[in-house]
Design a protein around this motif. Structure first.
Motif, mmCIF file in Angstrom:
data_model
loop_
_atom_site.group_PDB
_atom_site.id
_atom_site.type_symbol
_atom_site.label_atom_id
_atom_site.label_comp_id
_atom_site.label_asym_id
_atom_site.label_seq_id
_atom_site.Cartn_x
_atom_site.Cartn_y
_atom_site.Cartn_z
ATOM 1 N N ALA A 1 -9.731 0.258 -11.574
ATOM 2 C CA ALA A 1 -8.427 -0.311 -11.199
ATOM 3 C C ALA A 1 -7.787 0.459 -10.050
ATOM 4 N N ALA A 2 -7.846 1.768 -10.097
ATOM 5 C CA ALA A 2 -7.242 2.563 -9.022
ATOM 6 C C ALA A 2 -7.951 2.305 -7.690
ATOM 7 N N ASP A 3 -9.261 2.168 -7.743
ATOM 8 C CA ASP A 3 -10.010 1.863 -6.520
ATOM 9 C C ASP A 3 -9.621 0.498 -5.963
ATOM 10 N N GLU A 4 -9.457 -0.504 -6.853
ATOM 11 C CA GLU A 4 -9.084 -1.845 -6.402
ATOM 12 C C GLU A 4 -7.756 -1.797 -5.643
ATOM 13 N N ARG A 5 -6.785 -1.065 -6.199
ATOM 14 C CA ARG A 5 -5.487 -0.963 -5.516
ATOM 15 C C ARG A 5 -5.622 -0.271 -4.171
ATOM 16 N N HIS A 6 -6.450 0.753 -4.135
ATOM 17 C CA HIS A 6 -6.607 1.489 -2.881
ATOM 18 C C HIS A 6 -7.329 0.645 -1.825
ATOM 19 N N PHE A 7 -8.331 -0.103 -2.237
ATOM 20 C CA PHE A 7 -9.044 -0.959 -1.293
ATOM 21 C C PHE A 7 -8.156 -2.084 -0.761
ATOM 22 N N ALA A 8 -7.205 -2.547 -1.587
ATOM 23 C CA ALA A 8 -6.255 -3.552 -1.102
ATOM 24 C C ALA A 8 -5.411 -2.964 0.027
ATOM 25 N N ALA A 9 -5.005 -1.716 -0.121
ATOM 26 C CA ALA A 9 -4.232 -1.051 0.938
ATOM 27 C C ALA A 9 -5.094 -0.848 2.188
ATOM 28 N N ILE A 10 -6.364 -0.515 1.980
ATOM 29 C CA ILE A 10 -7.267 -0.345 3.121
ATOM 30 C C ILE A 10 -7.444 -1.660 3.867
ATOM 31 N N GLU A 11 -7.616 -2.743 3.123
ATOM 32 C CA GLU A 11 -7.799 -4.049 3.755
ATOM 33 C C GLU A 11 -6.593 -4.423 4.603
ATOM 34 N N ALA A 12 -5.396 -4.188 4.087
ATOM 35 C CA ALA A 12 -4.184 -4.500 4.847
ATOM 36 C C ALA A 12 -4.089 -3.638 6.100
#
Length: 721
Positions: A22-33
């Motif tokens: 879950a923490a990785d998913e949130r971080h990857f969303a920030a990376i994508e943006a």
């Protein structure tokens, strides 16, 4: 994000636990943006920079550097996506994860989303071990496929390092990468660089660093990633105009590693082979006479080129009278010697001709008493004197570098004067009827001649450019005169009158649009040179590289046991002899690539020829035995492998008649250095090195050893009918 980054197969269902990802998913969303925002901003900035006028001088340089910087960053972001991220590290309990990437990345508020793999903060990701955790509690590595994660692995370095055991499988990321199928390009290994390799990659750039290691130890990986690291971390090497030169053993090797540096975001590295350093290299054949090759391989023969040029720089022993339209002038031997001594150090022979000529004219004008004659007219009259021009042409002729080297091989007396240490039989061996039938042994001498003599056309182009500048200034002066005459209200201080100012006149002349010589991107100087398979270089070839790196900052990668000619000296002894004084040595001793089954067959082959060879220890087994069969089975064996393996690449070594395909290469043994294949088939390896005349069998043994150790899964040896 609408789709999970994790695309894990059913067998890895436990790794989908939200506690783990879950923490990785949130971080990857920030990376994508952040990627979307940066890509858009960089595109706009690049478009604006390209629309900006280039200008002149420093402004033009700065504009070009900005375009290059923006373009390089944009290409890197577009080449990857979320897979810019290699993994993450977690420090002591309670610390936030630090995500490691190919490049650094921040969000709109300046929060660090990815740390560049080359930054000091990223070092523990590569260097931490259980014996030396470097403050880490855990490390996670991702395996990406088509922009999504299809597996990941956690390593725990302390009791508080992991939330679950589902992803705990120390070293699996690395082991999985070792067993994966190869392709025609070197695969991406940045995420699995090992601690021993990382330490060498991050070593300082002062002097020469030698990286010695046997097959499969990752020497090429270290060499390529070290080039990228130094361009990031070393200010002396990374500054504008100070590129890195990467020298590989042959073209198949360069094609194999071509994608590695761009994937690391670096395009400031020039890559080549030794042949590429000289225009004649592409057509040069291999020197068939070992005795001739040995003679030409010495650094002394490179120095002989200097003697050869010096014979064309002898001031006349007799004086002469120089007539002109006003007064006869005396030019004595001492004047000639004075003019010759005016050449600035390091100026090539052909370019120095202009310096000598101008100095001769200045000497003749120095003592003239014709004060009523304008100096410019008198100089022009003297320069037209046919006898003076003929004497100068004999004293300092325009030379062709290839012609000077060709004369050495066609005129024995000339060669004897330039290389007095050669014995009569050696002089006879070097003589040839077609002196321009270049071989690879000639290339260092041709390179030395080109460096010492320079381009025969350089002087003509320089004069042509100077004349074009004068003509353009004269044209612009006429335009300025017309503009000033048309300015009715000009009081002598107006805008048009300002056009007379010298600085503005120089600005108005666009010298960048005038004829200029083509730039030789491989001529140097370079701030750092990386050499892979360096054990093969001759002393003469080393001089080619030393001439291109005045700082003597080198990364030298090789294995003395893989030298086809054999190497009796240590690395330090050899390098100090060729001119590298500050030498540091590092060693790689673990064979990550070659299965133990293959090394068990390969080690005795090299030990019989070189008992003290540095044979690395293989750390994995493939479970596939080495197969011995007959040559007649070659086609069947390759067809069977293709039918049972949907991916991967193979190589047939030793049969030039075998037709290569997209997945099956056909190469000579000497062209396999630095490459790797899932399947390697050796055809009649007992014949490898048959052309060697050294009598010690080293060449053939090395060829067999190198060829065998290219295999990452299976080795097949074919002998007999």
């Amino acid at each position: 994000m609408t789709t999970s980054v994790f695309d894990l197969p059913d067998r890895l269902a436990a790794k989908r636990d939200p506690v783990l990802v879950a923490a990785d998913e949130r971080h990857f969303a920030a990376i994508e943006a952040a990627l979307e925002r940066q890509t858009s901003e960089l595109s706009d900035q690049l478009d604006a920079a390209l629309r900006t006028a280039g200008g002149l001088g420093q402004s033009a340089v700065e504009r070009d550097l900005e375009v290059r910087r923006l373009g390089s960053r944009l290409r890197a972001l577009r080449r990857f996506g979320l897979d810019l991220c290699l993994g993450r590290i977690v420090g002591e309990a309670g610390a936030d994860p630090v995500y490691i990437g190919r490049l650094s990345l921040t969000d709109s508020e300046g929060r660090r989303l990815l740390v560049d793999w080359r930054a000091p903060a990223a070092e523990p990701f590569f260097a931490a071990t259980h014996a030396r955790p470097l403050g880490l509690a855990s490390r996670r590595r991702y395996r990406w496929k088509r922009g999504r994660i299809n597996d990941y692995w956690d390593e725990v370095f302390g009791p508080d390092g992991g939330e679950s055991s589902a992803a705990l499988d120390d070293q699996s990321a690395f082991i999985a990468s070792l067993g994966s199928s190869r392709s025609s390009k070197m695969r991406d290994v940045l995420g699995t660089i090992q601690a021993d390799q990382d330490a060498i990659i991050r070593a300082g750039s002062h002097g020469a660093l030698v990286v010695d290691g046997g097959p499969g130890t990752g020497k090429t990986v270290v060499a390529l990633h070290r080039a990228a690291y130094l361009l990031y971390a070393d200010a002396r090497i990374a500054r504008p105009g100070q590129n890195v030169l990467f020298v590989g053993p042959h073209q198949p090797y360069l094609a194999y590693v071509a994608d590695v540096l761009p994937s690391l975001g670096e395009d400031g590295v020039q890559t080549c082979t030794v042949r590429d350093l000289v225009p004649e290299g592409s057509a040069a054949v291999v020197e068939s006479d070992d005795a001739v090759a040995r003679i030409k391989a010495s650094a002394a023969m490179v120095r002989a080129v200097e003697r050869a040029v010096r014979y064309y720089e002898q001031p006349p022993a007799a004086g002469m009278t120089v007539e002109n339209d006003w007064v006869d002038l005396w030019l004595g031997p001492e004047h000639w010697a004075e003019a010759f001594e005016a050449v600035e150090p390091g100026v090539p022979h052909n370019e120095a001709r202009d310096q000598v000529w101008e100095e001769l004219l200045s000497i003749l004008l120095r003592d003239t008493a014709e004060e009523d004659v304008p100096e410019s007219l008198l100089r022009r009259s003297i320069a037209r004197n046919d006898d003076l021009r003929a004497a100068f042409a004999r004293a300092w002729p325009l030379l062709d570098p290839a012609g000077v080297v060709a004369d050495l091989w066609s005129v024995p007396a000339y060669l004897a004067k330039c290389a007095p240490w050669l014995a009569p039989d050696e002089l006879a061996a070097l003589h040839r009827s077609d002196p321009r039938a270049w071989t690879d042994a000639d290339l260092p001498l041709l390179d030395a001649a080109r460096s010492r003599i320079g381009d025969p056309e350089a002087s003509r182009r320089r004069r042509q450019r100077a004349a074009a500048i004068v003509a353009e200034r004269e044209q612009r002066n006429r335009v300025v005169d017309e503009l000033i005459a048309a300015e009715v209200h000009d009081d002598g201080e107006g805008v048009m009158t300002m056009l007379r100012v010298d600085d503005l006149q120089n600005t108005l002349v666009d010298e960048d649009a005038l004829p200029a010589a083509d730039t030789d991107l491989l001529a140097g100087p370079f701030a750092h040179v990386v050499v892979d398979e360096a054990q093969e270089l001759t002393d003469a070839e080393w001089q080619m590289l030393l001439a291109r790196c005045p700082s003597r900052s080198f990364t030298i990668v090789g294995d003395r046991a893989q030298a086809r000619r054999g190497v009796a000296e240590s690395w330090r002894e050899r390098l100090e002899r060729v001119g590298l004084g500050s030498v540091t040595e590092a060693s790689l001793t673990v064979n990550y690539r070659t299965p133990a089954e293959v090394m068990a067959e390969a080690e005795p082959v090299i030990r019989r020829a070189l008992p003290d060879a540095n044979v690395p220890a293989a750390i994995r087994r493939s479970g596939v035995p080495v197969i011995h069969d007959s040559v007649s089975r070659l086609t069947a064996i390759v067809d069977d492998w293709l039918a049972t393996n949907a991916d991967g690449v193979a190589c047939v070594i030793g049969d030039p008649s075998f037709p290569g395909t997209a997945r099956v290469r056909s190469l000579a043994p000497e062209l396999t250095k630095g490459l790797e294949f899932d399947l390697v088939v050796l055809v009649a390896p007992e014949s490898f090195g048959d052309g060697d005349t050294d009598g010690d069998g080293i060449g053939g043994a090395v060829d067999r050893y190198v060829a065998m150790t290219r295999a990452t899964r299976q080795l097949v040896i074919l002998t007999g009918p």
